[in-house]
Write a protein that holds these residues in place. Structure first.
Motif, PDB file in Angstrom:
ATOM      1  N   ILE A 257      74.243  -8.614 -24.917  1.00  0.00           N
ATOM      2  CA  ILE A 257      74.945  -7.840 -23.881  1.00  0.00           C
ATOM      3  C   ILE A 257      74.154  -6.580 -23.551  1.00  0.00           C
ATOM      4  CG2 ILE A 257      77.101  -6.609 -23.311  1.00  0.00           C
ATOM      5  CD1 ILE A 257      77.626  -9.583 -23.468  1.00  0.00           C
ATOM      6  N   ARG A 258      73.591  -5.951 -24.568  1.00  0.00           N
ATOM      7  CA  ARG A 258      72.784  -4.743 -24.333  1.00  0.00           C
ATOM      8  C   ARG A 258      71.570  -5.064 -23.465  1.00  0.00           C
ATOM      9  NH1 ARG A 258      72.680  -1.961 -30.328  1.00  0.00           N
ATOM     10  NH2 ARG A 258      74.868  -1.367 -30.333  1.00  0.00           N
ATOM     11  N   LYS A 260      71.264  -7.403 -21.350  1.00  0.00           N
ATOM     12  CA  LYS A 260      71.691  -7.688 -19.976  1.00  0.00           C
ATOM     13  C   LYS A 260      71.825  -6.404 -19.167  1.00  0.00           C
ATOM     14  CE  LYS A 260      74.284 -11.965 -20.392  1.00  0.00           C
ATOM     15  NZ  LYS A 260      75.617 -12.551 -20.421  1.00  0.00           N
ATOM     16  N   VAL A 261      72.511  -5.418 -19.768  1.00  0.00           N
ATOM     17  CA  VAL A 261      72.739  -4.178 -19.007  1.00  0.00           C
ATOM     18  C   VAL A 261      71.431  -3.408 -18.831  1.00  0.00           C
ATOM     19  CG1 VAL A 261      73.463  -2.701 -20.943  1.00  0.00           C
ATOM     20  CG2 VAL A 261      74.290  -2.204 -18.673  1.00  0.00           C
TER      21      VAL A 261
END
Lengths: 266, 73
Positions: A257-258, A260-261
């Motif tokens: 998730i990190r 991705k951002v």
């Protein structure tokens, strides 16, 4: 290849090697020492998985704190395994009862504290009323109490031996309850990636319980290193690998998730 | 479905980031706080829904989103 697939491949190869060594496809003199050292690798990986997941959440995070308790429980198991091998193979002494048992038994409450903390964060209000969980749990406790505690009592054994034996029985009841609650966590995360991570941890708990029950039923045969009985270690090893995979997976999900951002920010 | 036209952007970011921090750690929360700075409310809500659904599942994500949107009404 994704990180969790690489890890899975590594675990499969490691376990295949454990099978090769433990099932006796080796010359005994050289490999017996290796098999003892090899046995410490899966619990060590579980400890590392726990540390990885806890550090991904960061200090002060409620999930991180829950996993910290769970990981401390696994660390206690690892220290117990280490001491067990030290007593048995270095001192040549009977490891039961010993300090190793203290660490094994302490691991159960630590793991259940972690699981309860996780449940307190994850459960939604509209979930099942508590009695629908409480009744099966109470039944499981009643049946388990008979098998795990009452049957663990040996009139010929010393007080310390009986205390530890019954402590293990109590610990296994804790595992049964923890297993039920882990499935509640999974249901709460249903459809999300965290559900599969907790499924791995749940399977690890069930395997630990199976190994504990087999060990208590076949303790004598295990101690005599009879073939098939001594291989109960394989079930514990598999349990540790499931714990490890589940915990690492939690960390990998957060990493993904990190990434991705970070990509989105360009 | 919850109304996506929420005017209070600062509060939306605050509560959204709190939720991300809870489920994915403080560092991830900080990254999203930066990411949401120049985004409109609709994009922020869609993004929050997507991340939460992916991580904790759609039912829990919707439950958490409802709580946030009720807070900033």
């Amino acid at each position: 290849m994704k990180k969790h697939n690489v890890l899975l491949l590594f675990f499969v190869l490691l376990y295949a090697f454990c099978l090769y060594v433990y099932l006796g496809l080796y010359s005994l003199s050289y490999w017996s020492l290796l098999s003892n050292q090899l046995y410490l690798i899966p619990p060590l990986l579980a400890v590392l998985g726990g540390l990885y997941a806890v550090t991904r959440y960061g200090k002060g995070n409620p999930h991180g704190r829950a996993l910290l308790y769970f990981s401390l429980g696994i660390s206690a198991l690892f220290v117990g395994e280490l001491l067990w091998l030290y007593y048995e193979h270095i001192l040549g002494a009977d490891p039961f009862p010993s300090l190793a048992d203290v660490f094994y038994i302490v691991s159960y409450p630590l793991m259940i504290i972690g699981i309860f903390k996780e449940i307190r964060i994850s459960n939604r209000k509209e979930q099942l009323p508590s009695w629908k969980v409480a009744i099966p749990v109470a039944l499981l406790i009643a049946v388990s109490s008979f098998y795990f505690i009452y049957q663990a009592y040996d009139y010929e054994a010393s007080l310390i031996e009986n205390t530890f034996s019954m402590g293990y029985g109590l610990g296994d009841i804790i595992l049964v309850v923890a297993g039920v609650y882990i499935f509640r966590i999974m249901r709460d995360y249903s459809g999300g990636r965290m559900a599969s991570a907790w499924l791995m941890i749940g399977i690890g708990l069930i395997l630990t319980l199976i190994a504990d029950v087999l060990f208590s039923f076949f303790y004598q045969q295990y101690e005599e290193s009879l073939y098939a009985y001594a291989q109960i270690d394989l079930v514990w090893s598999l349990a540790y690998l499931f714990f490890s995979y589940g915990l690492f997976k939690i960390g990998f999900i957060i990493d993904d998730i990190r990434q991705k951002v970070i990509k989105s920010c360009g | 479905m919850v109304d996506v036209t929420v005017p209070k952007k600062d509060l939306l970011i605050k509560y959204g980031v709190q939720l991300i921090s809870l489920h994915l750690g403080d560092m991830t929360g900080d990254l999203y706080r930066e990411f949401y700075k120049d985004k409109n409310n609709g994009i922020i809500i869609t993004s929050l829904r997507e991340i939460l659904s992916e991580v904790v599942g759609p039912a829990k994500a919707e439950y958490e989103m409802k709580k946030i949107l009720n807070k900033i009404k």
